[in-house]
Design an enzyme around this catalytic site. Structure first.
Site, PDB file in Angstrom:
ATOM      1  N   CYS A   2       0.756  -1.197  -0.040  1.00 57.68           N
ATOM      2  CA  CYS A   2      -0.096  -0.194  -0.097  1.00 57.68           C
ATOM      3  C   CYS A   2       0.839   1.216  -0.171  1.00 57.68           C
ATOM      4  O   CYS A   2       2.040   0.964   0.371  1.00 57.68           O
ATOM      5  CB  CYS A   2      -0.826  -0.036   1.268  1.00 57.68           C
ATOM      6  SG  CYS A   2      -1.856  -1.533   1.427  1.00 57.68           S
ATOM      7  N   ARG A  27       1.851   1.472  -6.054  1.00 58.77           N
ATOM      8  CA  ARG A  27       2.046   0.447  -4.891  1.00 58.77           C
ATOM      9  C   ARG A  27       0.517  -0.208  -4.365  1.00 58.77           C
ATOM     10  O   ARG A  27       0.621  -1.243  -3.530  1.00 58.77           O
ATOM     11  CB  ARG A  27       2.550   1.261  -3.317  1.00 58.77           C
ATOM     12  CG  ARG A  27       3.528   1.985  -3.668  1.00 58.77           C
ATOM     13  CD  ARG A  27       4.207   2.729  -2.383  1.00 58.77           C
ATOM     14  NE  ARG A  27       4.275   1.689  -1.318  1.00 58.77           N
ATOM     15  CZ  ARG A  27       5.303   1.265  -1.076  1.00 58.77           C
ATOM     16  NH1 ARG A  27       6.508   1.392  -1.719  1.00 58.77           N
ATOM     17  NH2 ARG A  27       5.340   0.252   0.164  1.00 58.77           N
ATOM     18  N   TRP A  74      -3.913  -1.833  -1.403  1.00 62.83           N
ATOM     19  CA  TRP A  74      -3.460  -3.089  -2.431  1.00 62.83           C
ATOM     20  C   TRP A  74      -3.738  -4.189  -1.251  1.00 62.83           C
ATOM     21  O   TRP A  74      -3.141  -4.518  -0.567  1.00 62.83           O
ATOM     22  CB  TRP A  74      -2.329  -3.313  -2.692  1.00 62.83           C
ATOM     23  CG  TRP A  74      -1.897  -4.311  -3.487  1.00 62.83           C
ATOM     24  CD1 TRP A  74      -2.197  -4.195  -4.857  1.00 62.83           C
ATOM     25  CD2 TRP A  74      -1.489  -5.521  -3.497  1.00 62.83           C
ATOM     26  NE1 TRP A  74      -1.841  -5.633  -5.491  1.00 62.83           N
ATOM     27  CE2 TRP A  74      -1.206  -6.465  -4.524  1.00 62.83           C
ATOM     28  CE3 TRP A  74      -1.104  -6.244  -2.283  1.00 62.83           C
ATOM     29  CZ2 TRP A  74      -0.894  -7.725  -4.639  1.00 62.83           C
ATOM     30  CZ3 TRP A  74      -0.663  -7.584  -2.237  1.00 62.83           C
ATOM     31  CH2 TRP A  74      -0.692  -8.215  -3.557  1.00 62.83           C
ATOM     32  N   ASN A 100       0.345   0.817   6.275  1.00 63.90           N
ATOM     33  CA  ASN A 100       1.069  -0.253   5.190  1.00 63.90           C
ATOM     34  C   ASN A 100       1.958  -1.317   6.045  1.00 63.90           C
ATOM     35  O   ASN A 100       2.384  -0.843   6.953  1.00 63.90           O
ATOM     36  CB  ASN A 100       1.826   0.847   4.371  1.00 63.90           C
ATOM     37  CG  ASN A 100       2.572  -0.228   3.422  1.00 63.90           C
ATOM     38  OD1 ASN A 100       2.175  -1.024   2.958  1.00 63.90           O
ATOM     39  ND2 ASN A 100       3.854   0.336   2.965  1.00 63.90           N
ATOM     40  N   GLY A 101       1.463  -2.403   5.693  1.00 57.90           N
ATOM     41  CA  GLY A 101       2.196  -3.410   6.438  1.00 57.90           C
ATOM     42  C   GLY A 101       0.946  -4.373   6.912  1.00 57.90           C
ATOM     43  O   GLY A 101       0.017  -4.327   6.386  1.00 57.90           O
ATOM     44  N   GLU A 470      21.680 -18.100 -14.755  1.00 58.29           N
ATOM     45  CA  GLU A 470      20.996 -16.988 -14.513  1.00 58.29           C
ATOM     46  C   GLU A 470      21.412 -15.781 -15.402  1.00 58.29           C
ATOM     47  O   GLU A 470      20.767 -15.032 -15.812  1.00 58.29           O
ATOM     48  CB  GLU A 470      21.116 -16.801 -12.927  1.00 58.29           C
ATOM     49  CG  GLU A 470      20.594 -15.330 -12.566  1.00 58.29           C
ATOM     50  CD  GLU A 470      19.134 -15.089 -12.913  1.00 58.29           C
ATOM     51  OE1 GLU A 470      18.275 -16.061 -13.339  1.00 58.29           O
ATOM     52  OE2 GLU A 470      18.712 -13.856 -12.704  1.00 58.29           O
ATOM     53  N   LYS A 474      19.310 -13.351 -18.023  1.00 59.77           N
ATOM     54  CA  LYS A 474      19.774 -11.944 -17.944  1.00 59.77           C
ATOM     55  C   LYS A 474      19.724 -11.333 -19.385  1.00 59.77           C
ATOM     56  O   LYS A 474      19.073 -10.604 -19.982  1.00 59.77           O
ATOM     57  CB  LYS A 474      20.618 -11.357 -17.242  1.00 59.77           C
ATOM     58  CG  LYS A 474      20.522 -11.162 -15.675  1.00 59.77           C
ATOM     59  CD  LYS A 474      19.005 -10.880 -15.119  1.00 59.77           C
ATOM     60  CE  LYS A 474      18.056 -11.918 -14.958  1.00 59.77           C
ATOM     61  NZ  LYS A 474      16.963 -11.889 -14.457  1.00 59.77           N
ATOM     62  N   GLU A 477      17.007 -12.166 -21.942  1.00 59.32           N
ATOM     63  CA  GLU A 477      15.611 -11.254 -21.546  1.00 59.32           C
ATOM     64  C   GLU A 477      15.681  -9.857 -21.988  1.00 59.32           C
ATOM     65  O   GLU A 477      14.873  -9.168 -22.596  1.00 59.32           O
ATOM     66  CB  GLU A 477      15.444 -11.230 -20.142  1.00 59.32           C
ATOM     67  CG  GLU A 477      14.773 -12.381 -19.249  1.00 59.32           C
ATOM     68  CD  GLU A 477      14.726 -12.251 -17.820  1.00 59.32           C
ATOM     69  OE1 GLU A 477      13.597 -12.630 -17.462  1.00 59.32           O
ATOM     70  OE2 GLU A 477      15.628 -11.908 -17.414  1.00 59.32           O
ATOM     71  N   HIS A 493      30.120 -31.631 -24.456  1.00 60.20           N
ATOM     72  CA  HIS A 493      29.203 -32.610 -25.006  1.00 60.20           C
ATOM     73  C   HIS A 493      28.136 -32.134 -25.835  1.00 60.20           C
ATOM     74  O   HIS A 493      26.931 -32.313 -25.761  1.00 60.20           O
ATOM     75  CB  HIS A 493      28.610 -33.234 -23.715  1.00 60.20           C
ATOM     76  CG  HIS A 493      29.575 -33.863 -22.719  1.00 60.20           C
ATOM     77  ND1 HIS A 493      29.998 -34.965 -23.105  1.00 60.20           N
ATOM     78  CD2 HIS A 493      29.983 -33.506 -21.561  1.00 60.20           C
ATOM     79  CE1 HIS A 493      30.996 -35.422 -22.108  1.00 60.20           C
ATOM     80  NE2 HIS A 493      30.848 -34.492 -21.178  1.00 60.20           N
ATOM     81  N   LYS A 589       6.115  -8.991 -15.789  1.00 61.95           N
ATOM     82  CA  LYS A 589       6.689  -9.190 -14.297  1.00 61.95           C
ATOM     83  C   LYS A 589       6.227 -10.395 -13.634  1.00 61.95           C
ATOM     84  O   LYS A 589       6.780 -11.184 -12.895  1.00 61.95           O
ATOM     85  CB  LYS A 589       6.371  -7.857 -13.702  1.00 61.95           C
ATOM     86  CG  LYS A 589       7.210  -7.727 -12.202  1.00 61.95           C
ATOM     87  CD  LYS A 589       8.673  -7.485 -12.440  1.00 61.95           C
ATOM     88  CE  LYS A 589       9.477  -7.532 -11.231  1.00 61.95           C
ATOM     89  NZ  LYS A 589      10.784  -7.961 -11.581  1.00 61.95           N
TER      90      LYS A 589
HETATM   91  C1  G6P Z   1       8.277 -13.813 -14.984  1.00 63.93           C
HETATM   92  C2  G6P Z   1       9.467 -12.737 -15.016  1.00 63.93           C
HETATM   93  C3  G6P Z   1      10.789 -13.164 -14.352  1.00 63.93           C
HETATM   94  C4  G6P Z   1      10.458 -14.042 -13.035  1.00 63.93           C
HETATM   95  C5  G6P Z   1       9.461 -14.968 -13.314  1.00 63.93           C
HETATM   96  C6  G6P Z   1       9.231 -15.807 -11.887  1.00 63.93           C
HETATM   97  O1  G6P Z   1       8.765 -14.545 -15.911  1.00 63.93           O
HETATM   98  O2  G6P Z   1       9.620 -11.907 -16.033  1.00 63.93           O
HETATM   99  O3  G6P Z   1      11.710 -12.200 -14.084  1.00 63.93           O
HETATM  100  O4  G6P Z   1      11.684 -14.447 -12.841  1.00 63.93           O
HETATM  101  O5  G6P Z   1       8.293 -14.568 -13.781  1.00 63.93           O
HETATM  102  O6  G6P Z   1       8.438 -14.690 -10.921  1.00 63.93           O
HETATM  103  P1  G6P Z   1       8.270 -14.701  -9.524  1.00 63.93           P
HETATM  104  O7  G6P Z   1       7.459 -13.403  -9.192  1.00 63.93           O
HETATM  105  O8  G6P Z   1       7.600 -15.938  -9.446  1.00 63.93           O
HETATM  106  O9  G6P Z   1       9.638 -14.888  -8.992  1.00 63.93           O
END
Ligand code: G6P
Length: 594
Positions: A2, A27, A74, A100-101, A470, A474, A477, A493, A589
């Site tokens: 929030c 938020r 929220w 908030n919390g 990872e 990155k 993406e 391999h 996201k």
């Molecule tokens: C989406 C995002 C990624 C994220 C994944 C898992 O694909 O674009 O950046 O790692 O979801 O999301 P989460 O919120 O479950 O960590």
């Protein structure tokens, strides 16, 4: 998540509150409300919907008074209704609160207050605060004492603002584990969930720490320790931002802002020993431990697997959330499932959790977004507290997940304190690395050299194998360059067939027992024309290019440090290729569909 905003000064409260809330709308935006004191009356206006819609209907900008508090919600406790919207008030409607919390012990407190005759209207946890304040205010006749007594009773997290009708010159505020900052203006003051909310008016800020209480008046702010009640001297910091920059805190994109934030965000996992120990108890009693997660969070799970094997000799069954249905019959009442998710809303993760609960397994959530569905479903939640991550591409949430999971692994073998020390040490290294502008320049130059490549390979062994995975994610993406991460021994391999003149390969090579082998693997690639980019504490003749990270002294938290140069290179690759790193094409996201 929030947003809260308060104002005391000479301007018309309604307009200022509305403006502040709009800046905090990211938020939360399911409902909103304001409270002002006008002509000695406490006036509360709230409704369900987006701020603009509500303003059109209720003309909040015309609301008078020179002091007010406000909230954009929220929903967590209680549905999205007008009654559940903040502010909430005491029985006699003389005290209004926005919060908030999450107050974790609200049910117990609600019961106690109800027994004393307090009548509750909403289903929220927040509503206990004005009632409890009313109780203490009756006894003490002192608003500050009432707040100090109240915060002692609350468990969970809170940032709240209070208006007392009897004191139209001050906002009382308290903070514990939820963000709250005070803006000191000229004859006016602001309180908000973040600085940009009031930056239009002042850049002089008091950053409240955990468990601090403050009395905010137009001509001064007094801060008190929430535990001892003693007055504290606080520095007023001049924030060197202009309004435009502050939207991204001075950075051109949220991605780079969030990468840089890792200097501090890592340590925000600290302060939850109790929950970590509860998680350890659950894990100790488990016959089988599963980890479910997607995307970057899945990689955090893979790192955790190495840590548990390395430190405790215990294996974690780490499963990509969307594949979990094919393993679900392994889960039973003696299983513990660790669900890792930044958003706490990824559909596949939630599905796996629901399925596990059906089978009576226990669920531990490792989550960033407070109040998310995952958090509500889980038996226990461990918060990574990375703060809002706005860029679609996960950066700081990953390293905070690692911080938390690393502590958990250490706690599992009775070494939580040692784990904390190692994490603090790693945070210092990260800070040192990110504060050195040469490193940013190096990453940028590297991106310049890589920007027209079609493929980038990454290799690492053990923990650094996951860093390679990872890192590849990155790069893909944000830059849309094909990138693949491999265990050092695996490239030959099959994929070695793709190596030809000039193909770049990033070798992640901390000075540990994997060093010699990974350098040999790099040699094999170089011998076939590949260009080796070393990420290491020490240069080596096999590296054509080299990003030096600070000496890590064998610290097992090194995946936190080692991913950061790759995050930076990915960022600069996107920028140089003309893409928006914050919103990569086709990606979201949080993926709330299967
Ligand atoms: C989406 C995002 C990624 C994220 C994944 C898992 O694909 O674009 O950046 O790692 O979801 O999301 P989460 O919120 O479950 O960590």
């Amino acid at each position: 998540m929030c947003g809260i905003f308060g104002y005391v000064g000479n301007r018309k409260a309604g307009k200022i509150l509305l403006e502040g809330l709009k800046r905090l709308e990211y938020r939360g935006y399911d409902s909103m409300g304001i409270a002002v004191i006008e002509n000695d009356e406490l006036r509360v206006i709230k409704d369900v919907g987006k701020i603009d819609e509500i303003n059109k209907k209720l003309h909040l900008e015309n609301v008078g008074g020179r002091i007010g508090i406000s909230h954009t919600r929220w929903a967590t406790h209680g549905g999205v209704t007008r009654i559940n919207a903040h502010p909430h008030v005491s029985c006699d409607e003389s005290i209004a609160v926005v919060h908030n919390g999450i107050i974790e012990n609200y049910q117990q407190l609600k019961k106690e207050l109800s027994e004393k005759g307090h009548a509750f209207k909403s289903q929220t946890d927040t509503e206990i605060i004005p009632h409890m304040l009313e109780e203490f205010y009756k006894k003490t006749k002192d608003p500050l004492k009432a707040v100090l007594e109240t915060v002692k009773k609350l468990k969970g997290s809170f940032a709240f603002l209070v208006l007392f009708k009897d004191y139209p010159d001050r906002i009382l505020v308290a903070r514990y584990k939820s963000p709250l900052v005070i803006g000191v203006g000229d004859g006016e003051a602001f309180v908000a969930s973040d600085v940009p909310a009031f930056l239009k008016y002042t850049n002089k800020v008091i950053f409240l720490d955990e468990m601090e209480v403050a009395v905010v008046k137009r001509d001064g702010v007094e801060v008190y320790d929430g535990i001892s009640g003693k007055r504290k001297e606080k520095e007023v910091v001049e924030v060197d931002w202009n309004l435009e920059q502050a939207e991204k805190a001075g950075y051109p994109h949220f991605m780079i802002k969030e990468i840089m934030e890792q200097k501090e965000s890592l340590l925000r996992v600290l302060g939850q020993d109790e929950n970590i120990m509860k998680a350890v108890e659950m894990l100790k009693h488990a016959n089988k431990i599963f980890v479910v997660a997607a995307g970057t969070s899945y990689h955090a799970g893979l790192v955790a697997r190495y840590w548990f094997v390395k430190l405790a000799g215990v294996d974690l069954n780490v499963i990509v959330a969307s594949e979990f249905p094919h393993f679900k019959n392994l889960v039973d009442k003696n299983s513990v499932v660790i669900a890792i998710s930044q958003s706490g809303e990824t559909a596949d993760v939630l599905e796996a959790v629901r399925e596990s609960k059906k089978r009576d397994a226990k669920v531990i959530a490792v989550v960033n977004v407070m109040g998310s569905t995952l958090m509500r479903l889980a038996d226990l939640s461990l918060l990574i507290n990375a703060g809002p991550e706005i860029c679609v591409v996960a950066t700081k949430s990953y390293t905070s997940q690692l911080s938390l999971l690393g502590l958990l692994a250490h706690a599992f073998v009775g070494k939580l304190e040692e784990g904390k020390e190692k994490l603090k040490e790693m945070q210092k290294k990260v800070k040192e690395f990110l504060e050195n502008e040469n490193n940013l320049k190096l990453a940028e130059d590297l991106a310049e050299n890589l920007k027209d490549k079609q493929h980038i390979f990454l290799i690492g062994r053990e923990l650094s194998y996951v860093t390679a995975l990872e890192g590849a994610l990155k790069i893909k993406e944000v830059s849309y360059i094909h990138a693949e991460g491999f265990a050092g021994g695996e490239l030959k391999h099959g994929t070695l067939a793709l190596i030809e003149d000039g193909i770049p390969c990033i070798a992640i090579s901390p000075l540990d027992k994997t060093r010699d082998e990974i350098l040999s693997n790099a040699m094999e690639i170089k011998a076939r024309g590949g260009k080796i980019i070393g990420i290491s504490e020490e240069n080596n003749e096999v590296f054509d290019e080299f990003i030096k990270v600070p000496k890590l002294n064998g610290n097992v938290f090194h995946p936190i440090m080692m991913i950061i140069p790759i995050q930076l290179v990915s960022y600069y690759l996107a920028v140089k290729r003309g893409y928006d790193p914050d919103k990569p094409r086709n990606l979201a996201k949080s993926v709330t569909v299967k």
